[in-house]
Design an enzyme around this catalytic site. Sequence first.
Site, mmCIF file in Angstrom:
data_model
loop_
_atom_site.group_PDB
_atom_site.id
_atom_site.type_symbol
_atom_site.label_atom_id
_atom_site.label_comp_id
_atom_site.label_asym_id
_atom_site.label_seq_id
_atom_site.Cartn_x
_atom_site.Cartn_y
_atom_site.Cartn_z
ATOM 1 C CD GLU A 185 -2.754 1.624 0.268
ATOM 2 O OE1 GLU A 185 -3.015 0.275 0.032
ATOM 3 O OE2 GLU A 185 -2.911 2.480 -0.797
ATOM 4 N NE ARG B 103 -0.047 10.957 -0.651
ATOM 5 C CZ ARG B 103 0.378 11.924 -1.910
ATOM 6 N NH1 ARG B 103 0.517 13.309 -1.636
ATOM 7 N NH2 ARG B 103 -0.959 11.787 -2.441
ATOM 8 C CB ALA C 190 14.203 22.781 3.575
ATOM 9 N N GLY C 191 12.502 21.053 5.773
ATOM 10 C CA GLY C 191 11.813 21.188 7.733
ATOM 11 C C GLY C 191 11.887 20.495 8.429
ATOM 12 C CB CYS D 258 5.526 4.902 6.639
ATOM 13 S SG CYS D 258 3.390 3.893 6.648
ATOM 14 C CE LYS E 250 5.977 0.431 10.017
ATOM 15 N NZ LYS E 250 6.355 -0.301 7.767
ATOM 16 N NE ARG F 201 1.012 5.238 13.776
ATOM 17 C CZ ARG F 201 0.431 4.140 12.663
ATOM 18 N NH1 ARG F 201 0.371 2.819 13.671
ATOM 19 N NH2 ARG F 201 -0.448 4.409 12.392
HETATM 20 N N1 LIG Z 1 -0.456 4.061 8.053
HETATM 21 C C1 LIG Z 1 0.313 4.348 6.823
HETATM 22 O O1 LIG Z 1 0.214 5.864 6.732
HETATM 23 C C2 LIG Z 1 0.035 3.548 5.819
HETATM 24 C C3 LIG Z 1 0.988 3.456 4.355
HETATM 25 C C4 LIG Z 1 1.256 2.432 3.814
HETATM 26 C C5 LIG Z 1 1.465 1.616 3.866
HETATM 27 N N2 LIG Z 1 1.807 0.870 5.714
HETATM 28 C C6 LIG Z 1 1.392 0.051 6.122
HETATM 29 O O2 LIG Z 1 0.337 -0.779 6.143
HETATM 30 C C7 LIG Z 1 0.543 -1.967 7.718
HETATM 31 C C8 LIG Z 1 -0.587 -1.028 8.916
HETATM 32 O O3 LIG Z 1 0.156 0.434 8.770
HETATM 33 P P1 LIG Z 1 -1.385 0.790 9.809
HETATM 34 O O4 LIG Z 1 -0.955 1.867 9.732
HETATM 35 O O5 LIG Z 1 -2.963 0.764 9.297
HETATM 36 O O6 LIG Z 1 -0.906 -0.116 11.297
HETATM 37 P P2 LIG Z 1 -2.010 0.842 12.438
HETATM 38 O O7 LIG Z 1 -1.755 -0.010 13.851
HETATM 39 O O8 LIG Z 1 -3.141 1.404 12.368
HETATM 40 O O9 LIG Z 1 -3.061 -1.651 12.011
HETATM 41 C C9 LIG Z 1 -3.248 -2.151 12.572
HETATM 42 C C10 LIG Z 1 -4.550 -2.865 12.958
HETATM 43 O O10 LIG Z 1 -4.544 -3.935 12.901
HETATM 44 C C11 LIG Z 1 -5.148 -4.995 14.614
HETATM 45 N N3 LIG Z 1 -4.869 -6.369 14.123
HETATM 46 C C12 LIG Z 1 -3.156 -6.676 14.619
HETATM 47 N N4 LIG Z 1 -2.986 -7.844 14.567
HETATM 48 C C13 LIG Z 1 -4.629 -8.466 14.359
HETATM 49 C C14 LIG Z 1 -5.426 -9.613 13.406
HETATM 50 N N5 LIG Z 1 -4.646 -10.620 13.817
HETATM 51 N N6 LIG Z 1 -6.710 -9.223 13.228
HETATM 52 C C15 LIG Z 1 -7.100 -8.447 13.107
HETATM 53 N N7 LIG Z 1 -6.529 -7.305 12.975
HETATM 54 C C16 LIG Z 1 -5.370 -7.428 14.116
HETATM 55 C C17 LIG Z 1 -4.609 -3.771 15.322
HETATM 56 O O11 LIG Z 1 -5.096 -3.814 15.911
HETATM 57 C C18 LIG Z 1 -4.918 -2.505 14.788
HETATM 58 O O12 LIG Z 1 -6.077 -1.967 14.285
HETATM 59 C C19 LIG Z 1 2.077 -1.625 8.181
HETATM 60 O O13 LIG Z 1 3.063 -2.260 7.650
HETATM 61 C C20 LIG Z 1 2.074 -0.347 7.857
HETATM 62 O O14 LIG Z 1 4.072 -0.342 7.462
HETATM 63 C C21 LIG Z 1 0.661 1.756 6.704
#
Ligand SMILES: NC(=O)c1ccc[n+]([C@@H]2O[C@H](COP(=O)([O-])OP(=O)(O)OC[C@H]3O[C@@H](n4cnc5c(N)ncnc54)[C@H](O)[C@@H]3O)[C@@H](O)[C@H]2O)c1
Length: 432
Positions: free
Chosen positions: A144, A147, A247-248, A255, A258, A322
């Site tokens: 995914e 943003r 710049a900032g 994301c 990590k 975060r």
């Molecule tokens: N947040 C972003 O902008 C973004 C963008 C692209 C990719 N990602 C990636 O996507 C993934 C998710 O990111 P996020 O920000 O949505 O995380 P998040 O922490 O907001 O959400 C994760 C959710 O998964 C749930 N969960 C955990 N284990 C579970 C299970 N076994 N069954 C059902 N639910 C479960 C948690 O309770 C939580 O609600 C990460 O790997 C992240 O790197 C995030």
Amino acid sequence: MSEREPIGVIGTGWVGLVTAACFAELGHRVVARDIVPEKVAALERGEVPIHEPNLSELIKRNRERLEFTTEIEPVLEEARLIFVCVQTPPTHSGDADLTAVMRAVEEIGSGGRRALVMKSTVPVGTGRRIRDLAKGFAYVSCPEFLREGTAVKDFLEPDRVVIGAEPGDEWAADAVAAAYEAVGAPIVRTDLSSAEMIKLASNAFLATKISFINEIANVSEEVGADVTEVARGMGMDDRIGPRFLQAGIGYGGSCFPKDVSALKILAGNSGYHFQLLNSVIEVNELQKRRVLAKLTKHLDSLSGKRVALLGLAFKVDTDDMREASSLVLASRLQGEGATVVAYDPVAEDRAKELLSDVEMSKSPLDAIDGADAAVLVTEWPEFAELDWAEVAKRMNTPLLVDGRNFLDAEAVRGAGLTYEGIGRPSASEPQT
Ligand SMILES: NC(=O)c1ccc[n+]([C@@H]2O[C@H](COP(=O)([O-])OP(=O)(O)OC[C@H]3O[C@@H](n4cnc5c(N)ncnc54)[C@H](O)[C@@H]3O)[C@@H](O)[C@H]2O)c1
């Protein structure tokens, strides 16, 4: 019941909830599962637990196609395609923590003609390992790129959709491609490991662009150039482009930090020293701290001073805290003996869980009241609308550090404040 492929979603955080809502918008029935009962209960009541523009409206509009549950069975019963959207936070070693991913894999189990579609960002090689371990289902990597702040738009109008699969799982890759057909984006079909690498490399490249322009900003300060002019001129070059050249005070969020670290560690674990990423990370850490030097240039010591943070979220239009730069900034200021007061229009609740001894204000003017300095941390539009003469009047010392180069420097200076941007010429004294 819709004629489109039913979709299962595991995890209803930023990615999962947006995925669920957007597939529902595209006409799919979606069963979304989370293990946090309060989250699911809130979603069932129609409450959206995150601040993300247009998401509530989308969920409301497609409510009859969306089911939220704490159980895995309804997902398995209804969906062939199960999008895994669980968290992959960094471990102490900087690797991605795959605990939640592996739990989801176990729960999906084997049996039936099912596909696990990995949306979570995972280290390269994860897909092949899971596929070898759990032979019961097809596995597709579909990273995914949304943003936060523009997640709904990014999902529905992506630049591209990446779909990685191994021979034998083509039916599942075809089904994922069909589910995405309605968004009309180019589809990159590739192998599993390349799909995983596209995600990590894309984020690492964007982070590199940010650290690069931040270093140009720092040099500009030394030599009298204005980084906003430099970025404008650079960005017109088609080969460079204008985006991610602001710049900032450094990148943050769940994301970039990590994923850059995960790629660096992945390379290290495989015997390759990723020199460039070490610098990208170091520049970013130092960038957050440079604000302190801008303050002490005018205030000498920060001990006993009151510093207002305007904005706390890592970027505009989200309440995600975060890895927000404000966390480092607040701690450093407190470490220097300053009192920190803050205002953020949406991130206050999440910020309170992570910040200690920071006074929260209900408005930007309340925050700057009696302050010795203000630091603009997040580019919320309301900060551009502030009455700077009133701000100058209310502050103890009218000093403003614009950590995003967001404000009209001349207007702020014209109102009697000392303005410090990032990589922009500084006027040492106010003009009135
Ligand atoms: N947040 C972003 O902008 C973004 C963008 C692209 C990719 N990602 C990636 O996507 C993934 C998710 O990111 P996020 O920000 O949505 O995380 P998040 O922490 O907001 O959400 C994760 C959710 O998964 C749930 N969960 C955990 N284990 C579970 C299970 N076994 N069954 C059902 N639910 C479960 C948690 O309770 C939580 O609600 C990460 O790997 C992240 O790197 C995030």
